[in-house]
Design a protein around this motif. Structure first.
Motif, PDB file in Angstrom:
ATOM      1  N   LYS A 184       0.836  -1.202   0.000  1.00  0.00           N
ATOM      2  CA  LYS A 184       0.000   0.000   0.000  1.00  0.00           C
ATOM      3  C   LYS A 184       0.866   1.245   0.000  1.00  0.00           C
ATOM      4  CE  LYS A 184      -3.855   2.235   2.404  1.00  0.00           C
ATOM      5  NZ  LYS A 184      -4.786   2.183   3.570  1.00  0.00           N
ATOM      6  N   LEU A 185       0.764   2.021  -1.053  1.00  0.00           N
ATOM      7  CA  LEU A 185       1.545   3.248  -1.142  1.00  0.00           C
ATOM      8  C   LEU A 185       0.923   4.337  -0.277  1.00  0.00           C
ATOM      9  CD1 LEU A 185       2.597   1.641  -3.634  1.00  0.00           C
ATOM     10  CD2 LEU A 185       2.890   3.839  -4.778  1.00  0.00           C
ATOM     11  N   GLU A 186       1.775   5.050   0.425  1.00  0.00           N
ATOM     12  CA  GLU A 186       1.290   6.133   1.272  1.00  0.00           C
ATOM     13  C   GLU A 186       0.749   7.278   0.417  1.00  0.00           C
ATOM     14  OE1 GLU A 186       4.224   7.347   4.115  1.00  0.00           O
ATOM     15  OE2 GLU A 186       4.829   5.284   4.550  1.00  0.00           O
ATOM     16  N   LYS A 187      -0.127   8.062   0.995  1.00  0.00           N
ATOM     17  CA  LYS A 187      -0.741   9.168   0.271  1.00  0.00           C
ATOM     18  C   LYS A 187       0.321  10.121  -0.265  1.00  0.00           C
ATOM     19  CE  LYS A 187      -4.314  12.750   0.700  1.00  0.00           C
ATOM     20  NZ  LYS A 187      -5.286  13.415   1.602  1.00  0.00           N
ATOM     21  N   GLY A 188       0.199  10.452  -1.545  1.00  0.00           N
ATOM     22  CA  GLY A 188       1.140  11.380  -2.169  1.00  0.00           C
ATOM     23  C   GLY A 188       2.409  10.736  -2.679  1.00  0.00           C
ATOM     24  N   HIS A 189       2.551   9.421  -2.518  1.00  0.00           N
ATOM     25  CA  HIS A 189       3.737   8.714  -2.988  1.00  0.00           C
ATOM     26  C   HIS A 189       3.452   8.061  -4.348  1.00  0.00           C
ATOM     27  CE1 HIS A 189       5.700   8.201   1.256  1.00  0.00           C
ATOM     28  NE2 HIS A 189       5.635   9.460   0.847  1.00  0.00           N
ATOM     29  N   ALA A 190       4.369   8.266  -5.286  1.00  0.00           N
ATOM     30  CA  ALA A 190       4.214   7.690  -6.619  1.00  0.00           C
ATOM     31  C   ALA A 190       4.891   6.330  -6.743  1.00  0.00           C
ATOM     32  CB  ALA A 190       4.777   8.643  -7.672  1.00  0.00           C
ATOM     33  N   ALA A 191       5.711   5.961  -5.755  1.00  0.00           N
ATOM     34  CA  ALA A 191       6.428   4.685  -5.853  1.00  0.00           C
ATOM     35  C   ALA A 191       6.832   4.168  -4.477  1.00  0.00           C
ATOM     36  CB  ALA A 191       7.666   4.843  -6.742  1.00  0.00           C
ATOM     37  N   ASP A 246       2.598   3.921  -8.771  1.00  0.00           N
ATOM     38  CA  ASP A 246       1.240   4.407  -8.995  1.00  0.00           C
ATOM     39  C   ASP A 246       1.316   5.331 -10.207  1.00  0.00           C
ATOM     40  OD1 ASP A 246      -1.064   6.089  -9.014  1.00  0.00           O
ATOM     41  OD2 ASP A 246      -1.392   5.741  -6.879  1.00  0.00           O
ATOM     42  N   ILE A 247       0.824   4.862 -11.355  1.00  0.00           N
ATOM     43  CA  ILE A 247       0.964   5.605 -12.605  1.00  0.00           C
ATOM     44  C   ILE A 247       0.238   6.953 -12.539  1.00  0.00           C
ATOM     45  CG2 ILE A 247       0.564   5.583 -15.093  1.00  0.00           C
ATOM     46  CD1 ILE A 247       2.680   3.613 -14.165  1.00  0.00           C
ATOM     47  N   GLY A 248      -0.923   6.984 -11.916  1.00  0.00           N
ATOM     48  CA  GLY A 248      -1.678   8.227 -11.809  1.00  0.00           C
ATOM     49  C   GLY A 248      -0.936   9.273 -11.006  1.00  0.00           C
ATOM     50  N   GLU A 249      -0.368   8.861  -9.868  1.00  0.00           N
ATOM     51  CA  GLU A 249       0.386   9.793  -9.023  1.00  0.00           C
ATOM     52  C   GLU A 249       1.679  10.224  -9.722  1.00  0.00           C
ATOM     53  OE1 GLU A 249       0.576  12.236  -5.838  1.00  0.00           O
ATOM     54  OE2 GLU A 249      -1.034  10.772  -6.163  1.00  0.00           O
ATOM     55  N   TRP A 250       2.267   9.307 -10.468  1.00  0.00           N
ATOM     56  CA  TRP A 250       3.487   9.598 -11.236  1.00  0.00           C
ATOM     57  C   TRP A 250       3.206  10.732 -12.238  1.00  0.00           C
ATOM     58  CZ3 TRP A 250       7.875   5.953 -11.117  1.00  0.00           C
ATOM     59  CH2 TRP A 250       8.913   6.290 -11.981  1.00  0.00           C
ATOM     60  N   LYS A 251       2.080  10.608 -12.933  1.00  0.00           N
ATOM     61  CA  LYS A 251       1.697  11.650 -13.894  1.00  0.00           C
ATOM     62  C   LYS A 251       1.386  12.963 -13.193  1.00  0.00           C
ATOM     63  CE  LYS A 251      -0.459   8.579 -17.332  1.00  0.00           C
ATOM     64  NZ  LYS A 251      -1.767   8.215 -17.958  1.00  0.00           N
ATOM     65  N   LYS A 252       0.641  12.866 -12.100  1.00  0.00           N
ATOM     66  CA  LYS A 252       0.234  14.059 -11.355  1.00  0.00           C
ATOM     67  C   LYS A 252       1.438  14.874 -10.894  1.00  0.00           C
ATOM     68  CE  LYS A 252      -2.359  15.353  -7.165  1.00  0.00           C
ATOM     69  NZ  LYS A 252      -3.099  14.803  -5.991  1.00  0.00           N
ATOM     70  N   GLN A 253       2.469  14.186 -10.433  1.00  0.00           N
ATOM     71  CA  GLN A 253       3.659  14.868  -9.932  1.00  0.00           C
ATOM     72  C   GLN A 253       4.679  15.169 -11.032  1.00  0.00           C
ATOM     73  OE1 GLN A 253       5.399  13.124  -6.387  1.00  0.00           O
ATOM     74  NE2 GLN A 253       3.419  12.363  -5.677  1.00  0.00           N
ATOM     75  N   LYS A 254       4.363  14.766 -12.266  1.00  0.00           N
ATOM     76  CA  LYS A 254       5.269  14.995 -13.403  1.00  0.00           C
ATOM     77  C   LYS A 254       6.664  14.431 -13.110  1.00  0.00           C
ATOM     78  CE  LYS A 254       2.924  19.139 -15.179  1.00  0.00           C
ATOM     79  NZ  LYS A 254       1.731  19.018 -14.344  1.00  0.00           N
ATOM     80  N   LEU A 286      17.053   8.902  -7.121  1.00  0.00           N
ATOM     81  CA  LEU A 286      17.344   9.247  -5.733  1.00  0.00           C
ATOM     82  C   LEU A 286      16.993  10.702  -5.440  1.00  0.00           C
ATOM     83  CD1 LEU A 286      20.814   7.498  -5.186  1.00  0.00           C
ATOM     84  CD2 LEU A 286      18.602   6.763  -4.304  1.00  0.00           C
ATOM     85  N   ILE A 287      17.276  11.579  -6.388  1.00  0.00           N
ATOM     86  CA  ILE A 287      16.992  13.001  -6.193  1.00  0.00           C
ATOM     87  C   ILE A 287      15.482  13.260  -6.174  1.00  0.00           C
ATOM     88  CG2 ILE A 287      17.190  15.298  -7.224  1.00  0.00           C
ATOM     89  CD1 ILE A 287      19.929  14.395  -8.367  1.00  0.00           C
ATOM     90  N   VAL A 288      14.798  12.756  -7.183  1.00  0.00           N
ATOM     91  CA  VAL A 288      13.367  13.051  -7.340  1.00  0.00           C
ATOM     92  C   VAL A 288      12.526  12.415  -6.232  1.00  0.00           C
ATOM     93  CG1 VAL A 288      11.366  12.716  -8.843  1.00  0.00           C
ATOM     94  CG2 VAL A 288      13.566  13.406  -9.832  1.00  0.00           C
ATOM     95  N   PHE A 289      12.906  11.220  -5.791  1.00  0.00           N
ATOM     96  CA  PHE A 289      12.095  10.505  -4.795  1.00  0.00           C
ATOM     97  C   PHE A 289      12.603  10.664  -3.365  1.00  0.00           C
ATOM     98  CE2 PHE A 289      10.762   8.157  -8.624  1.00  0.00           C
ATOM     99  CZ  PHE A 289       9.385   8.130  -8.436  1.00  0.00           C
ATOM    100  N   THR A 294       7.336   5.185  -0.435  1.00  0.00           N
ATOM    101  CA  THR A 294       6.932   4.192   0.549  1.00  0.00           C
ATOM    102  C   THR A 294       7.993   3.092   0.586  1.00  0.00           C
ATOM    103  OG1 THR A 294       4.594   4.645   0.129  1.00  0.00           O
ATOM    104  CG2 THR A 294       5.123   2.528   1.172  1.00  0.00           C
ATOM    105  N   ILE A 295       8.253   2.544   1.754  1.00  0.00           N
ATOM    106  CA  ILE A 295       9.273   1.501   1.894  1.00  0.00           C
ATOM    107  C   ILE A 295       8.629   0.118   1.805  1.00  0.00           C
ATOM    108  CG2 ILE A 295      11.007   0.505   3.433  1.00  0.00           C
ATOM    109  CD1 ILE A 295      11.468   3.277   4.580  1.00  0.00           C
TER     110      ILE A 295
END
Length: 364
Positions: A184-191, A246-254, A286-289, A294-295
């Motif tokens: 389960k990915l935490e809220k606001g996390h793309a990966a 999470d592809i949707g969150e990935w897109k949302k955060q560009k 490493l920079i972007v994330f 989420t671990i």
């Protein structure tokens, strides 16, 4: 006479009733048949009709896995797929990404081996998307292979699922892949990734081979651009060879745009290089994330098996691991390499004969 007319009227009514029943039965069968056909064709995702209902159903029941298949490493990708397929009762859908020249070989490797029963889709990756973003580096040319950057471009691939697992081609899955997918990915996390400081059992081996576990080993802190990031050099790093996205969150955060920005920054100012621990694909991640992921359970990414030709983990520890990763120079299809038995049990010989294993006695 009146009686005859009454009988005729009754017969006419019965005839009308029979006709109505026949029409109703025919109509009912006609409506039922398409549903049966959709169920049958959905077993073959390559031939199934592309309708919104089927895509939604596929996304709900399948475990989607993205994996790259380079021609020169094809046997590695197929071993990964075999290990996943053999260790789960879940329905897995493989997105196999390759370059145009290797599409035929990829399909042949699947269709002419025990993998012919898998559900998959071959996706072509256009390396031109990397033009002006990656500079040549002779120290580790393998790290500059176009497919090494596919993980940056997940939303641009022809993927119908909203959440996917990405795996490198030098891993073996010993657990049930659906357990990793259900992270389960935490809220606001793309990966979700496994942090390099997460598993005490691996620390001794990692130190013995000089493997880096912090940002200091991946970024050049002599550069002002790196210091301006405000990232503590002793912060734990992570390996992007295994992650849930999470592809949707990935897109949302560009995320892709952010990764490309740091690729171009490195092109101009060399803030990292393949001479450092993570090559050129890990540092942008490493920079972007940083502090935004989420671990995952550390047993779902036991890595560094390819970092040394002789440093070994305990066999007991590896038996309990859910996923093994031969990241590093020493790959299990080459020689020397450690823990070969855990990889070879999933290897499938190439029916075309193009891919072969390198062993002490020669190629097999």
């Amino acid at each position: 006479m009146a009686l005859l007319r009454k009988i005729n009227h009754i017969l006419l009514m019965m005839l009308v009733l029979i006709v109505c029943l026949l029409l109703h039965s025919k109509l009912f069968r006609g409506l039922s048949q398409p549903k049966l056909k959709r169920t049958e064709t959905s077993k073959d995702p390559e031939r199934a009709p592309k309708v919104p209902v089927e895509k939604a159903a596929e996304g709900e029941v399948d475990i989607p896995v993205v994996i790259c298949a380079a021609e020169e490493r094809m046997g590695g990708a197929m071993a990964t797929i075999n290990s996943i397929y053999s260790n789960t009762d879940a329905s897995v859908f493989f997105y196999i990404v390759t370059l145009r020249d290797a599409i035929k070989l990829t399909r042949q490797y699947i269709e002419k081996t025990k993998l012919k029963g898998i559900k998959y889709k071959i996706l072509e990756f256009n390396p031109m998307i990397l033009k002006g973003k990656v500079k040549p580096d002779s120290s580790r040319p393998d790290l500059l292979h176009p497919l090494n950057f596919v993980r940056f471009y997940l939303p641009l691939l022809d993927i119908s699922h909203k959440k996917v697992i990405y795996l490198d081609d030098d891993v073996i899955v010993q657990g049930d892949i659906k357990d990793l997918y259900h992270t389960k990915l935490e809220k606001g996390h793309a990966a979700a990734f496994a942090t390099d400081c997460d598993l005490p059992s691996t620390h001794e081996m990692v130190r013995s081979v000089g493997m880096q576990t912090t940002y200091m080993g991946f970024l050049d802190y002599r550069k002002q651009e790196v210091r301006d990031l405000g990232i503590n050099p002793s912060d734990c790093s992570f390996n992007p060879g295994v992650f849930v996205a999470d592809i949707g969150e990935w897109k949302k955060q560009k995320i892709t745009k952010q990764l490309e920005k740091w690729m171009q920054e490195n092109l101009k100012k060399n803030i990292y290089s393949s001479a450092m621990a993570g090559g050129v694909a890990t540092p942008p991640m490493l920079i972007v994330f940083h502090d935004k992921y989420t671990i995952i359970d550390p047993l779902w990414h036991v890595r560094h098996l390819g970092w040394s030709p002789d440093a070994r983990y305990s066999e007991t520890f590896l038996q309990g691991a859910h996923l093994l990763h031969w990241n590093g120079r020493f790959k299990p299809w080459d020689y020397p390499c450690v823990h070969l038995d855990l990889w070879e049990k999933w290897f499938i010989p190439d029916p075309s004969g193009k891919f072969s294993l390198v062993r002490p006695e020669g190629k097999i």
